[in-house]
Design a protein around this motif. Structure first.
Motif, PDB file in Angstrom:
ATOM      1  N   GLY A 172       8.212 -29.429 -20.143  1.00  0.00           N
ATOM      2  CA  GLY A 172       7.112 -28.745 -19.451  1.00  0.00           C
ATOM      3  C   GLY A 172       6.441 -27.679 -20.295  1.00  0.00           C
ATOM      4  N   VAL A 173       6.449 -27.877 -21.620  1.00  0.00           N
ATOM      5  CA  VAL A 173       5.781 -26.919 -22.512  1.00  0.00           C
ATOM      6  C   VAL A 173       4.310 -27.342 -22.648  1.00  0.00           C
ATOM      7  CG1 VAL A 173       5.666 -26.042 -24.895  1.00  0.00           C
ATOM      8  CG2 VAL A 173       7.895 -26.490 -23.821  1.00  0.00           C
ATOM      9  N   ALA A 174       3.403 -26.388 -22.439  1.00  0.00           N
ATOM     10  CA  ALA A 174       1.988 -26.699 -22.659  1.00  0.00           C
ATOM     11  C   ALA A 174       1.703 -26.629 -24.155  1.00  0.00           C
ATOM     12  CB  ALA A 174       1.103 -25.705 -21.918  1.00  0.00           C
ATOM     13  N   LEU A 175       0.842 -27.513 -24.634  1.00  0.00           N
ATOM     14  CA  LEU A 175       0.448 -27.485 -26.045  1.00  0.00           C
ATOM     15  C   LEU A 175      -0.889 -26.760 -26.150  1.00  0.00           C
ATOM     16  CD1 LEU A 175       1.394 -31.151 -27.004  1.00  0.00           C
ATOM     17  CD2 LEU A 175       2.664 -29.044 -27.506  1.00  0.00           C
ATOM     18  N   GLU A 176      -1.024 -25.962 -27.191  1.00  0.00           N
ATOM     19  CA  GLU A 176      -2.244 -25.159 -27.324  1.00  0.00           C
ATOM     20  C   GLU A 176      -3.337 -25.921 -28.071  1.00  0.00           C
ATOM     21  OE1 GLU A 176      -2.757 -20.564 -28.346  1.00  0.00           O
ATOM     22  OE2 GLU A 176      -2.542 -21.731 -30.188  1.00  0.00           O
ATOM     23  N   ILE A 177      -4.565 -25.723 -27.612  1.00  0.00           N
ATOM     24  CA  ILE A 177      -5.715 -25.935 -28.489  1.00  0.00           C
ATOM     25  C   ILE A 177      -6.101 -24.540 -28.937  1.00  0.00           C
ATOM     26  CG2 ILE A 177      -8.150 -26.560 -28.675  1.00  0.00           C
ATOM     27  CD1 ILE A 177      -7.679 -28.771 -26.646  1.00  0.00           C
ATOM     28  N   ASN A 178      -5.776 -24.204 -30.161  1.00  0.00           N
ATOM     29  CA  ASN A 178      -6.116 -22.893 -30.691  1.00  0.00           C
ATOM     30  C   ASN A 178      -7.604 -22.906 -31.035  1.00  0.00           C
ATOM     31  OD1 ASN A 178      -6.410 -20.749 -32.828  1.00  0.00           O
ATOM     32  ND2 ASN A 178      -4.267 -20.433 -32.271  1.00  0.00           N
ATOM     33  N   ALA A 179      -8.352 -22.011 -30.390  1.00  0.00           N
ATOM     34  CA  ALA A 179      -9.814 -22.083 -30.451  1.00  0.00           C
ATOM     35  C   ALA A 179     -10.402 -21.356 -31.664  1.00  0.00           C
ATOM     36  CB  ALA A 179     -10.411 -21.503 -29.180  1.00  0.00           C
ATOM     37  N   SER A 180      -9.540 -20.733 -32.460  1.00  0.00           N
ATOM     38  CA  SER A 180     -10.048 -20.080 -33.659  1.00  0.00           C
ATOM     39  C   SER A 180     -10.701 -21.146 -34.544  1.00  0.00           C
ATOM     40  CB  SER A 180      -8.881 -19.415 -34.391  1.00  0.00           C
ATOM     41  OG  SER A 180      -9.301 -19.051 -35.678  1.00  0.00           O
TER      42      SER A 180
END
Ligand code: DGT
Ligand code: CA
Ligand code: CA
Ligand code: ZN
Length: 570
Positions: free
Chosen positions: A490-498
């Motif tokens: 249940g870990v969310a994966l990031e879209i890092n917006a930098s």
């Protein structure tokens, strides 16, 4: 704050001087840059107070340059350095792990003058034999060359979007309609050139365009198309078309080429002909659509396709079958789940970050300063976190924005976390991230990260591949395994917006969504102005076919809490 901008230019000067083989001076510039970077006060204040020379390492020569940058926004000395340094050597310097000193050495000892020369020496195995190059394997250098070539002549979103918007603003009053098209409208991660489409009086529009202050050279001016070179070597094409063809031209020049090829084929199969002037009946040659994009798609029996999907990745079939996704938008975003305050390496206070979040209409933000192991980013100890909590409590009294007490905890080499579990359990939100030991093989790196997930303490896996566009390759990783472990835990994966990261990229993010993983779009802001990076992350999310339910920071506060708590209890 202009400090970072000025410091970056001084570093750039140091690199170029080093590359030229100049002695001593590079160190002076580096020292000044470092001191300016660590100033608490805005450099503009030093300038206003005529105190620039009070800064350590800033003498008359550097002071003059800072003044020139502040007053004109340019620096002639830098332009001159670029002019006199061979372009090929600059490319070699930019290969990851090489840098100016080693580039100079490769030039002096092996006669390497450009990427081609570097590739040749690497293939022959001559580089690892040089003193000081031991751990820089040829294989890694070759990969780095490939990465540089892939981005060569391309630009990052945050350089292009503001410039294109400024240009459109400038020309807008002279045109009837004006829109961006090309890769910019599709929110592609890197942009080759700016494409703009307009209707109206061609002469008037082109005259206005040529007068745009950032135009450095008019490359070609024709009846319907003008190409200009803008600051930073960025190229822009502007085309003027008849309003009856505007939709067809917008469709054509938005691309992608692959989407257009597929769409034209579909037109032929359905008894039409499609080009940049319109959609025509194949038998009668009569124009059946062209003024709007919507009509072109609809006449061919499909829904209008959002530009971000136009990559020939299944969007035409989905449009025909009425199953296009209801894409997430920036208006759907309720908060930002990755940012740094001045407690670690951010430039603004928590209070300032919260004010900016209020301006953006956010319901919540997570303050995610670095953990203790990341000493270069001034990572926080358990004790620091306790002190920071007092400030959070204080700021909470004066805002409706919910502040999540968060941390970006370092995942150590063995997959353990850089903070005690009882400390992490107390936090509202925990981001896990890899910041060191990038050079593992894929299976070791994958196990390391899965080990971290299995602690059950990580809510979001931040910048999952570690890539920096044009600067650093993603570390080796088995993405399939990471995604399925994220789903399991249940870990969310990031879209890092930098804009230098955009990590996950759209292909990985789409794969994650299809496997049932949740995504968090976070800006990784290190200052208030970075909160505006959210739109680039949303661009990636849209290119990944994501809908609101896939993205946890589109949830209202209660929904987000349910996700976080469900995770912890699950
Ligand atoms: P970029 O500039 O490399 O980031 O990518 P785009 O997609 O903006 O490409 P660009 O500027 O070369 O052309 C803009 C659009 O015009 C492109 O997406 C599709 C259309 N286009 C240009 N040349 C061709 C072509 O030869 N064939 C087709 N089908 N479409 C083209
Ligand atoms: Ca383009
Ligand atoms: Ca173009
Ligand atoms: Zn990080």
């Amino acid at each position: 704050m202009i400090n970072k901008k000025v410091a970056d230019i001084l570093y750039e000067i140091a690199d170029l001087l080093e590359l030229q083989g100049v002695a001593f001076k590079p160190r002076a510039y580096t020292r000044a840059a470092r001191n300016i970077e660590s100033l608490k006060e805005d450099l503009a204040e030093y300038y206003d107070g005529d105190r620039l020379q009070d800064i350590e390492g800033v003498g008359k020569a550097i002071e003059d340059k800072i003044i020139e940058m502040i007053e004109t926004g340019k620096l002639e000395y830098l332009d001159k350095l670029y002019e006199e340094t061979p372009k090929g050597l600059i490319d070699v310097m930019r290969v990851p792990d090489i840098g100016p000193k080693k580039a100079r050495k490769l030039y002096d000892e092996l006669g390497v003058e450009d990427l081609e020369g570097l590739r040749e020496k690497a293939e022959k195995g001559e580089i690892s034999k040089l003193k000081g190059f031991g751990d820089r394997t040829e294989e890694k250098i070759l990969r780095g060359i490939g990465m540089l070539e892939a981005v060569s002549g391309r630009h990052l979103m945050h350089e292009m979007i503001p410039l294109a918007h400024e240009m459109i603003q400038y020309v807008r009053d002279h045109a009837d309609r004006i829109e961006t098209c090309g890769s910019l409208r599709r929110w592609q991660e890197t942009i080759g050139d700016i494409d703009i489409l307009a209707t109206g009086d061609t002469e008037v529009i082109m005259d206005a365009l040529v007068g745009f202050p950032h135009v450095e050279e008019v490359l070609a001016r024709g009846e319907t198309k003008t190409s200009v070179r803008l600051i930073g070597g960025i190229q822009a094409d502007i085309r003027v078309v008849d309003s009856e063809s505007f939709g067809a031209a917008l469709q054509y020049f938005t691309g992608s080429k692959e989407h257009n090829v597929r769409l034209r084929q579909h037109a032929i199969d359905s008894g039409y002909k499609l080009n940049e002037y319109g959609l025509f009946d194949k038998d009668s040659q009569e124009k059946v659509a062209g003024e709007t994009e919507e009509a072109i798609y609809e006449t061919m029996g499909m829904a209008w396709i959002p530009p971000e999907l136009r990559e020939d990745h299944g969007e035409i079939d989905a449009a025909l079958e009425g199953r296009l996704p209801d894409l997430v938008t920036t208006d759907d975003i309720k908060g930002d789940l990755q940012m740094h305050s001045d407690w670690s390496d951010g430039r603004n206070t928590m209070e300032e970050m919260v004010r900016e979040a209020e301006n953006r209409g956010y319901e919540y933000i997570a303050i995610t300063d670095h953990s203790q192991g990341l000493t270069i980013a001034n990572g926080l100890t358990a004790n620091d976190l306790e002190e920071r909590m007092e400030e959070i409590e204080h700021v909470r009294q004066n805002t409706d924005v919910r502040i999540l007490n968060g941390i970006e905890v370092d995942i150590k080499k063995d997959g353990s976390l850089d903070m005690d579990s009882h400390v992490l359990e107390e936090m509202d939100i925990v981001l896990g991230a890899v910041h060191s030991n990038f050079a593992m093989d894929a299976s070791t790196q994958t196990s390391r990260i899965k080990e971290a997930f299995s602690t059950g303490l990580i809510d979001i896996f931040a910048h999952p591949t570690g890539r920096k566009i044009g600067e650093r390759e993603p570390y080796a990783l088995n993405m399939n395994e990471i995604i399925s472990a994220a789903v399991d835990h249940g870990v969310a994966l990031e879209i890092n917006a930098s804009p230098v990261r955009l990590d996950l990229d759209s292909l990985d993010a789409r794969q994650a969504m299809e496997a049932g993983a949740k995504i968090s779009i976070g800006t990784d802001a290190h200052g208030i102005q970075h909160l505006d990076f959210m739109k680039y992350g949303v661009g990636v999310a849209r290119r990944a076919w994501l809908e609101c339910e896939d993205v946890i920071n589109t949830y209202h506060y209660e929904g987000l809490m349910k996700f976080l708590e469900g995770r912890k209890n699950g």
